[in-house]
Design an enzyme around this catalytic site. Structure first.
Site, mmCIF file in Angstrom:
data_model
loop_
_atom_site.group_PDB
_atom_site.id
_atom_site.type_symbol
_atom_site.label_atom_id
_atom_site.label_comp_id
_atom_site.label_asym_id
_atom_site.label_seq_id
_atom_site.Cartn_x
_atom_site.Cartn_y
_atom_site.Cartn_z
ATOM 1 N N ILE A 1 0.830 -1.217 0.000
ATOM 2 C CA ILE A 1 0.000 0.000 0.000
ATOM 3 C C ILE A 1 0.856 1.256 0.000
ATOM 4 O O ILE A 1 0.347 2.351 -0.115
ATOM 5 C CB ILE A 1 -0.997 0.055 1.181
ATOM 6 N N ALA B 1 16.087 0.800 8.903
ATOM 7 C CA ALA B 1 14.823 1.464 8.585
ATOM 8 C C ALA B 1 13.851 1.416 9.762
ATOM 9 O O ALA B 1 13.827 0.467 10.540
ATOM 10 C CB ALA B 1 14.175 0.805 7.373
ATOM 11 N N LYS B 2 13.059 2.478 9.856
ATOM 12 C CA LYS B 2 11.915 2.513 10.772
ATOM 13 C C LYS B 2 10.660 2.691 9.929
ATOM 14 O O LYS B 2 10.743 3.084 8.771
ATOM 15 C CB LYS B 2 12.029 3.710 11.717
ATOM 16 N N GLY B 3 9.519 2.481 10.548
ATOM 17 C CA GLY B 3 8.270 2.737 9.851
ATOM 18 C C GLY B 3 8.142 4.220 9.561
ATOM 19 O O GLY B 3 8.484 5.047 10.401
ATOM 20 N N VAL B 4 7.669 4.555 8.360
ATOM 21 C CA VAL B 4 7.558 5.979 8.034
ATOM 22 C C VAL B 4 6.139 6.414 7.727
ATOM 23 O O VAL B 4 5.870 7.602 7.619
ATOM 24 C CB VAL B 4 8.446 6.368 6.833
ATOM 25 N N GLY B 5 5.200 5.494 7.610
ATOM 26 C CA GLY B 5 3.868 5.855 7.126
ATOM 27 C C GLY B 5 3.024 6.643 8.115
ATOM 28 O O GLY B 5 2.292 7.550 7.727
ATOM 29 N N GLU B 6 3.110 6.301 9.389
ATOM 30 C CA GLU B 6 2.186 6.928 10.340
ATOM 31 C C GLU B 6 2.628 8.324 10.844
ATOM 32 O O GLU B 6 1.816 9.241 10.872
ATOM 33 C CB GLU B 6 1.915 6.051 11.574
#
Ligand SMILES: Cc1cc2nc3c(=O)[nH]c(=O)nc-3n(C[C@H](O)[C@H](O)[C@H](O)COP(=O)(O)OP(=O)(O)OC[C@H]3O[C@@H](n4cnc5c(N)ncnc54)[C@H](O)[C@@H]3O)c2cc1C
Ligand code: FES
Ligand code: FES
Lengths: 747, 293, 158
Positions: free
Chosen positions: A473, A700-705
């Site tokens: 997504i 990497a870290k989550g970037v979407g939120e």
């Protein structure tokens, strides 16, 4: 950094070709031969008893094939049977040859309702004389839990008000003492509207009986395996008898987990034809699960030097008719972002007669940070401190204890604040003209975890096929390609990504909660590494060299120091895939269960100019700073951040699902539910901060939120900076600003 | 969200169209640009038994000047009105209003006549018709009549158009020399229907005084509001900021707007005042800055 | 039912014939009857712009036009903007190369709206692009890469 071959270089989307040429398949594009179309009949009442459902007239309508009430289909989860709890709850469904025919039929369904008392406002619902909503149902099924973030809190015996399903409490220190020590104490209440994810593609599913038994379901979901399990459960068949084929997802943002998949399959079973259930925009607004509105009372105290001494907060989340509001996460972030020795936070999940909320980009966080960051800027103002310095003084860092008693891991909040402080928009903010100002706000997200598997096959042409069960997504497939390419030192074009259906895919959890790159990416990395070891091992045998003496470059394995002694990867794969070969096929499997999340923080600067004629703030500049750990694909990371920031601006300026007292949604169209257009926003400058995660692939870290979190507070803080007006409720009503301006000052 | 079933006719002549409307007056609906009717059909808010599509009527898309008067045929689209050089020169308020309607794709189909026939209470064009003392030409099998704004707009989404009638032409009289005009509106987003919009046309006399002032608002009631009191208060005076402000305040007093999901009555009053002020100022500046326009 | 009509429409350069219900809108005709599913439906009330196609070269909402109204006209959809062998055309390539799409749902409408814009104004400014594309909603990108894609396409086209 330049040690990487593929990572950190912007790659265009692996699936871009089909999207720009119009050949990508979204769920509404799926037309199995002989498919019929279904149309839901929705309740106009927010609370009513269903006395009868009369389908006979509908069955007379030309083109109608079948019609069912909730009783016929059996399962109150998808069609109400005895009672409806929100306006828009489905009570019947009509199947027709075309969508138009099904709608003709749906118009002819007659439902007799006995209206029952309605409460649509959560504050009213907590009053002792409020009508009762669906009985409080014990444990919360927290959709944000599906996002993987931690919730919690211990009870302290506060009474539970009416219609409250669940309470969360966090306490620490001595609140009274904390307020007594403070030089400034500020208390106020903030409201954040219920908003919709606003994905451009409405929800829908298409189901047919599979030739070998069971069902095939095409659907627009972020969670193929979740959709499979729910559908099988509803049908009462084993999970493996449902094959979910995830289509392209036309935007999810947390809103697309499971919705009409079980209904589509149930209808396909009943009418013995493939059935399409594609919601139109208005029905999507009415039946899907949006982000909850919240009312948050804040009281904070600080010393003259800016040290926070006490934080008291009361969060009321409007959970609609079923539990699942992200109260716990909101309370945790609200109390954990800044160090504060004394705190008392209580969160109420209140049931009302509205559809129950679901996840939307960082569930709970935009609400919490709207209140917290509004309050922080106002406190700074009252203390005469620079808003960023004040935040820096209190910002949480590694080792600080969160309200749930757990320490923060290494986080980049301070680095983000420092970058914002150094930005020219912030430094030069005092030089702006009349009615202009810059606001700052922080947003954070705990990050999510969920186990995942991935596969990496080496092809005879020397390319790689990466197999995953996660839905793309956010461009994660392109990132997976970069990860595999990095491991093999191949160009990214040499990696193909297969998002498989649930019959064939390695398991992966839902794509959401900013954890797909973080967790599935880790599995893909492991799979690629294993495939690489297999390649090296086989090459070592072929080249009669020790594996440790071999290296890979340009699609070829060679002996270090003797580059012409080598063999191409493709040649190895051809050998391994040959009849009678003594080599095992080259295929890596990776599994990952990253169980510690890497929280991500963002800081945003908003520059606005308020039009005194209308009170409307126009956004004239915007900076989004974010700690992303490592930007594996910078262009896509930046794209995520910009998209998230604009959703935050939407919350600030335009978006609200407006319910009246009777629980009716007044704006269930895109004409009335207004989202930002290209002309409403300026360019958004993105500043990437890289504080690598120890666990995510390549850091990497989550970037979407996180980028969707700070927007609302950044905008209202900018408005205050521009014209001295404090807006407490978002979305901003320009007339509120105007009234305050006319009164000539702050409110 | 699929339209209910209907019959469809696309007559090739005006007579045929009028005949159909006469025969099916009780259940037919005219389809012009479709930018208001099609959403209503898709949402099933309109359920006509017959659609009379006028898009195949020949020669109705004209924009022409005859005897100084601007005449716009029923099939002239918003895009054509907004970009027509003569309209921009002679009736800038109309061109500006048309340019603020929706978006490119909407303006390519939607018509001026359709806008007036639909009479959305926040649409731009009804206010322009009112401000410029324009008129509409309405035809039926029985004959033709012309109506001014006051007689045409009757209430919320209601006009004097009878079910058997077709609005065939919209007319705007020539603006006098030394006339400046403009259309200003507030919409939260570009392209949205206005919350409030103001059409203004100001003519200055040889001595620089207000010789004629025409001001009409949209979004402040069911029909466009012509601010006659404020107009006459200004006439004869020399334009000053104070007088403009006073007139704008008077406009805000005179209107009786409703509160709805988009804006409260109070806010509409406020917008009426600030937008009237802005419109009058711009129109007066334009009038002064030339021989007019 | 007599509520059907046979129509001939030139779509992406070829003459197409079909019998449709007169109530069928142009978008459904393209998607269902011609299986040109690149044209997307995001609202069906004219707001989102996902269904934007070109009719006789002008951008229109295909959800707000009846299929029967297209009889005798020329319709171009996103599928018609590829090269003759189905590879991305220059505009499509610019959207791909410049990250002008994420979920891709708005993309066909954006590309069609852009085609109309560039035909009229081959070298628009960023501000003009923002204004012209304000009728096409995108929930994913924050628009900036879309603007960049259009600027890149315009720069290519010397
Ligand atoms: C997204 C969007 C944004 C919009 N924004 C605006 C805006 O900002 N401002 C604005 O003013 N409008 C706006 N519109 C509406 C647009 O301007 C329409 O074009 C206009 O309202 C109606 O004109 P039409 O030709 O499309 O009429 P249609 O939709 O075809 O018809 C509208 C009504 O008028 C009747 N009618 C039409 N023509 C005639 C005629 N010649 N004789 C008799 N009856 C007739 C029809 O029977 C119908 O009842 C918007 C529409 C959309 C979809
Ligand atoms: S589907 Fe046509 S504009 Fe949204
Ligand atoms: S890319 Fe998803 S809506 Fe534009």
């Amino acid at each position: 950094m330049s040690a990487f071959a593929a990572i950190g270089k912007s790659a265009r989307r692996v699936e871009g070709r089909e999207k720009v040429t119009g050949t990508a398949t979204y769920v509404a594009d799926v037309h199995p031969r002989g498919a019929a179309c279904a149309r839901l009949v929705l309740s106009p009442y927010a609370h009513a008893r269903i006395k009868s459902v009369e389908l006979s007239a509908a069955l007379q309508v030309p083109g109608v094939i079948a019609a069912f009430s909730g009783k016929d289909i059996g399962g109150a989860e998808i069609l109400a049977i005895d009672e409806v709890y929100f306006a828009g709850e489905a009570v019947a469904v009509v199947v027709g040859e075309t969508e138009a025919a099904a709608e003709d039929g749906a118009d002819a369904v007659q439902v007799d309702y006995e209206p029952l008392p309605v409460v649509s406002d959560p504050i009213a619902a907590m009053k002792p004389d409020s009508p009762l909503t669906r009985a409080a149902q014990g444990e919360s099924h927290d959709d944000a839990g599906a996002h993987g973030a931690a919730v919690g809190g211990a009870g302290t015996g506060r009474p539970k008000p009416r219609n409250v399903n669940q309470m969360v409490e966090f306490q620490r220190g001595d609140l009274a003492k904390g307020f007594a020590e403070a030089d400034v104490v500020l208390e106020d209440t903030y409201r954040v509207a219920r908003v919709h994810q606003g994905y451009m593609e409405t929800q829908g599913s298409v189901a047919e009986r599979a030739p070998g038994g069971g069902f095939t379901v095409w659907t627009t979901t972020q969670a193929a395996f979740g959709a499979r399990d729910e559908t099988a459960k509803f049908l009462g068949i084993p999970a493996h008898e449902v094959n979910v084929i995830p289509t392209q997802v036309g935007g999810g943002f947390g809103g697309k987990f499971v919705l009409v998949e079980p209904l589509a399959a149930a209808l396909a079973r009943r009418v013995r034809r493939p059935v399409r259930v594609i919601l139109d925009r208005t029905q999507d607004f009415l039946v899907s699960h949006p982000a909850p509105g919240a009312v948050i009372r804040m009281k904070m105290g600080a010393k003259k030097d800016g040290t926070l001494t006490a934080l008291e907060a009361e969060l009321v989340f409007d959970a609609g008719c079923a539990p699942g509001a992200p109260t716990g996460i909101a309370a945790l972030l609200l109390g954990g972002t800044y160090r504060c020795p004394n705190l008392d936070i209580v969160g109420y999940e209140v049931l009302t007669h509205k559809v129950s909320p679901g996840a939307y980009r960082a569930p709970g966080a935009p609400q919490a940070y709207y209140a917290l960051e509004s309050h922080m800027s106002r406190l700074a103002d009252q203390l005469g401190l620079d808003p960023i310095e004040f935040r820096l003084k209190n910002a949480a860092k590694e080792g600080d204890i969160r309200p749930d008693g757990r320490p923060w891991p290494r986080i980049g909040l301070i680095e983000c604040l420092e970058a914002a402080r150094a930005h020219p928009m912030w430094r030069d903010r005092k030089k702006l003209g009349a009615d202009e100002g810059v606001g700052v706000a922080v947003g954070g997200w705990g990050g999510g975890t969920e186990p995942a598997t991935g596969g990496c096959r080496v092809n005879p042409d020397g390319s790689l096929t990466v197999q995953v069960g996660s839905v793309d997504i956010t461009g994660v497939n392109t990132t997976f390609a970069l990860i595999a390419a990095e491991v093999f030192g191949l160009p990214v074009e040499q990696v193909q990504i297969a998002t498989n259906d649930t019959d064939h895919a390695p398991y992966a959890g839902a794509s959401g909660g900013s954890k797909t790159t973080y967790t599935v990416g880790a599995a893909v990395l492991a799979a690629a590494q294993e495939a690489r070891s297999q390649v090296i091992e086989m090459a070592a045998d072929r080249l009669e060299a020790a594996p440790s003496d071999l290296d890979i470059a340009d699609g070829r394995v060679f002996v270090k120091g003797a580059p012409n002694r080598g063999v191409t990867i493709g040649e190895l794969a051809r050998l391994a895939n040959r009849f009678g070969s003594r080599y095992k096929p080259l295929h890596g499997q990776g599994r990952a269960a990253v169980h510690t999340a890497s929280p991500g923080f963002a800081v945003q600067l908003c520059q606005t100019k308020v039009d005194r004629g209308s009170g409307m703030p126009r956004i004239t500049g915007y900076v989004a700073v974010q700690d992303v750990g490592r930007a594996l694909n910078p262009a896509e990371v930046i794209g995520q951040i910009r998209g998230g920031a604009v959703q935050g601006i939407g919350r600030a300026l335009f978006e609200a699902m407006e319910h009246d007292e009777g629980g009716q949604l007044a704006n269930a169209t895109l004409a009335d539910y207004t989202m930002p257009t290209a002309a409403d926003i300026p360019d958004i400058e993105v500043v990437l901060i890289e504080v690598p995660s120890e666990l995510g692939p390549f850091g990497a870290k989550g970037v979407g939120e996180p980028p969707a979190v700070p927007g609302a507070a950044a905008v209202v803080n900018a408005v205050e900076a521009a014209v001295g007006v404090r807006v407490k409720n978002v979305p901003i009503k320009p007339e509120v600003i105007l009234d305050a301006l006319e009164e000539g000052g702050k409110r | 969200m699929k339209a209910p079933a209907f019959d469809y006719e696309a007559p090739a002549t005006l007579e045929e169209a009028l005949g159909l409307l006469q025969a099916r007056a009780d259940d037919a609906k005219v389809l012009a640009g479709g930018q208001s009717l099609m959403p209503m059909l898709n949402m099933r808010l309109a359920r006509p038994a017959l659609i009379v599509d006028i898009n195949r009527l020949p020669g109705l898309d004209y924009i022409r000047i005859a005897g100084g008067q601007l005449q716009v045929g029923a099939l002239a689209r918003h895009t054509a009105v907004a970009s027509h050089p003569e309209v921009k020169k002679g009736w800038p308020v109309l061109a500006e209003a048309a340019a603020q309607i929706g978006h490119d794709a909407i303006r390519n189909r939607g018509t001026l006549a359709g806008s007036l026939a639909h009479s959305d209470p926040t649409a731009e064009h009804p206010a322009v018709l009112a401000a410029l003392d324009g008129e509409v030409v309405v035809r039926s099998a029985k004959g033709e009549r012309t109506l001014k704004a006051d007689d045409f707009f009757l209430g919320y989404l209601t006009t004097a158009l009878q079910p058997d009638e077709l609005l065939t032409e919209v007319r705007f009289p020539a603006l006098a020399p030394r006339t400046g005009s403009t259309f200003v509106e507030f919409a939260p987003r570009v392209g949205d229907f206005a919350v409030v919009g103001v059409a203004a046309a100001v003519t200055l006399g040889g001595d620089g005084s207000w010789q004629d002032v025409r001001l009409a608002l949209t979004g402040v009631g069911g029909t466009p509001f012509r601010a006659r009191q404020a107009e006459s208060a200004l006439k004869g005076k020399k334009p000053t900021a104070a007088d403009i402000q006073a007139a704008a305040a008077q406009v805000a007093e005179a209107i009786e707007p409703d509160s709805d999901i988009k804006a409260s009555a109070r806010y509409r009053r406020h917008l009426a005042r600030t937008l009237s002020e802005r419109a009058l100022t711009t129109a007066a500046e334009r009038a002064a800055g030339q021989g007019g326009r | 039912m007599a509520k059907e009509k046979t129509i001939r429409v030139k779509v992406n350069g070829s003459e197409r014939r079909a019998t449709v219900e007169v109530r069928r809108n142009l978008a459904d005709f393209l998607r269902e009857d011609l299986e040109l599913t690149g044209t997307h439906l995001g609202c069906e009330h004219g707001v989102c712009g996902a269904c934007t196609v070109l009719v006789d070269g002008e951008a229109v909402r295909s959800c707000l036009m009846l299929a029967v109204q297209a009889e005798g006209h020329e319709v171009t959809t996103v599928e018609g903007l590829t090269t003759p062998d189905g590879e991305p055309g220059p505009l499509q390539q610019a959207f791909w190369d410049n990250h002008g799409m994420q979920c891709g749902f708005c993309t066909p409408g954006m590309i069609c709206a852009t085609a109309a814009l560039l035909r009229e104004n081959p070298h628009p400014t960023a501000e003009q692009i923002r204004e012209r594309l304000s009728g096409n909603l995108c929930r994913c990108t924050g628009y900036q890469d879309i603007i960049a894609s259009v600027l890149a396409a315009a720069a290519e086209d010397k």
